[in-house]
Write an enzyme that holds these catalytic residues in place. Structure first.
Site, short mmCIF file in Angstrom:
data_model
loop_
_atom_site.label_atom_id
_atom_site.label_comp_id
_atom_site.label_asym_id
_atom_site.label_seq_id
_atom_site.Cartn_x
_atom_site.Cartn_y
_atom_site.Cartn_z
N ASP A 185 -4.50 -2.50 2.74
CA ASP A 185 -4.09 -3.81 2.55
C ASP A 185 -3.28 -4.16 3.80
O ASP A 185 -2.63 -3.34 4.47
CB ASP A 185 -2.85 -3.60 1.42
CG ASP A 185 -2.84 -4.66 0.24
OD1 ASP A 185 -3.72 -5.65 0.20
OD2 ASP A 185 -2.37 -4.32 -0.79
N GLU B 239 -4.49 -11.10 1.39
CA GLU B 239 -4.02 -12.08 -0.10
C GLU B 239 -4.66 -13.55 0.57
O GLU B 239 -4.26 -13.91 1.55
CB GLU B 239 -2.75 -12.01 -0.30
CG GLU B 239 -2.43 -10.61 -0.81
CD GLU B 239 -0.95 -10.35 -1.48
OE1 GLU B 239 -0.17 -11.68 -1.54
OE2 GLU B 239 -0.48 -9.50 -1.72
N ASP C 297 -0.17 -2.41 -0.46
CA ASP C 297 1.04 -2.67 0.06
C ASP C 297 2.02 -2.38 -0.92
O ASP C 297 3.48 -2.56 -0.75
CB ASP C 297 1.28 -3.69 0.97
CG ASP C 297 1.11 -5.26 0.16
OD1 ASP C 297 0.68 -4.94 -1.39
OD2 ASP C 297 1.31 -6.30 0.30
N SER C 298 1.70 -2.02 -2.29
CA SER C 298 2.49 -1.56 -3.43
C SER C 298 3.19 -0.64 -2.98
O SER C 298 4.24 -0.12 -3.62
CB SER C 298 1.74 -1.46 -4.62
OG SER C 298 0.50 -0.62 -4.36
N LYS D 104 -7.89 -5.42 3.12
CA LYS D 104 -7.83 -6.49 1.79
C LYS D 104 -6.83 -7.38 2.42
O LYS D 104 -5.64 -7.03 2.94
CB LYS D 104 -7.60 -5.68 0.56
CG LYS D 104 -6.93 -6.62 -0.50
CD LYS D 104 -6.98 -6.11 -1.76
CE LYS D 104 -5.49 -5.61 -2.13
NZ LYS D 104 -4.36 -6.35 -2.09
N GLU E 280 -5.80 -10.80 -9.60
CA GLU E 280 -4.57 -10.30 -10.12
C GLU E 280 -3.99 -11.48 -11.39
O GLU E 280 -3.62 -12.48 -10.71
CB GLU E 280 -3.50 -10.04 -9.07
CG GLU E 280 -2.32 -9.31 -9.65
CD GLU E 280 -1.46 -8.58 -8.71
OE1 GLU E 280 -1.87 -8.39 -7.54
OE2 GLU E 280 -0.32 -8.07 -8.86
O1 KIV Z 1 -0.93 -3.58 -3.29
C1 KIV Z 1 -1.60 -3.12 -4.41
O2 KIV Z 1 -1.42 -2.14 -4.86
C2 KIV Z 1 -2.56 -4.39 -4.86
C3 KIV Z 1 -3.29 -4.02 -6.15
C4 KIV Z 1 -2.13 -4.33 -7.19
C5 KIV Z 1 -4.35 -4.97 -6.28
O3 KIV Z 1 -2.87 -5.16 -4.36
#
Ligand code: KIV
Length: 272
Positions: A88, A120, A49-50, A118, A187
């Site tokens: 994510d 959090e 989600d970056s 993924k 992280e």
């Molecule tokens: O959103 C993302 O790119 C991430 C990585 C930095 C692990 O969660």
């Protein structure tokens, strides 16, 4: 006969840890980058989600929607032949209740083509992790600095620096493993804490700003390629300066257009 590269699956990462092989993870957000990174032999393409930061230009990941993640995951999935595609789960798509989490993770797999999700955190979402795994959706955990909690954490700063927080992080990692997660991103935590977590788990840890002892490493591809705005975090190593290369190519093109060098004039037709 040409060797056909085997597609990576979630259990392959656990097997890699067992064999002592490091796991290579990069983020990807579109078809072209996914195709290049996949062909380069990256094990996991994380549709992070970056994308809120590097693709959409937001300051945090909070505005990222499920629709955006589905859209980009589908593009990455079309470009990945061998790598495991992990999508994510964005903010508020896995915290409300287990049923919604299952539906949202289902969309990332059915429409986005992801092979795993993924999410959090730990304690608040552990029931959801258990249920996803129960119905066959592989889950990657994410502990330490949780970008979706940036406002509560007071900024993007290193976590688990106090002994009690480090102990809690080890407990959380064990709980995620017990709930069935197949790997955990760590992280921005001290290297010593990452080493302890990595040694305590059967499943692999994937570090970002967490030192060298993790079972694998992940970077945001735009950071390692020199494409991020305002510089990358201090733990990033840049492997290319694509931002400069793109700017210089664009300037050369602009000069050629303005000065009539592009397109080249067509050769005059020969007379019969
Ligand atoms: O959103 C993302 O790119 C991430 C990585 C930095 C692990 O969660």
């Amino acid at each position: 006969m040409p060797e056909i590269a085997k597609r990576m699956r979630a259990p392959d990462l656990i097997e890699k840890k067992r064999r002592g092989e490091k796991i290579v993870v990069l983020t990807a957000y579109d078809f072209t980058m996914a195709r290049i990174l996949d062909a380069a032999g990256v094990d996991v393409l994380l549709v992070g989600d970056s994308l809120g930061n590097v693709i959409l230009g937001f300051d945090t990941t909070l505005p990222v929607t499920l629709d955006a993640m589905v859209h980009h995951s589908a593009a990455v999935s079309r470009g990945a032949e061998r790598a495991l595609v992990v999508a994510d789960m964005p903010f508020l798509t896995f915290q409300v209740n287990v049923e919604e989490t299952v539906r949202n993770a289902g969309r990332l797999m059915q429409e986005g083509g992801a092979a795993a999700v993924k999410l959090e955190g730990c304690r608040a979402v552990i029931d959801a992790v258990r249920r996803l795994v129960e119905i066959g959706i592989p889950v990657m955990g994410h502990l330490g600095l949780l970008p979706q909690s940036v406002h509560q954490l007071g900024g993007f700063r290193q976590q688990a620096t106090r002994e009690e927080d480090a102990a809690r992080l080890v407990e959380d990692a064990l709980a995620l493993e017990a709930a069935g997660a197949f790997s955990i991103v760590l992280e921005s935590i001290p290297a010593a804490v990452a080493r302890e977590v990595t040694a305590a788990l059967r499943i692999p840890t994937i570090g970002i700003g967490a030192g060298p002892h993790c079972d694998g490493q992940v970077l945001v591809c735009y950071d390692m390629l020199g494409l991020s705005r305002g510089g990358a975090p201090p733990f990033v190593r840049k492997y290319a300066e694509l931002g400069e290369a793109v700017a210089s190519a664009a300037k050369e093109f602009a000069a050629d257009v303005r000065e009539g060098r592009f397109p080249a004039s067509a050769p005059a037709k020969e007379k019969k």
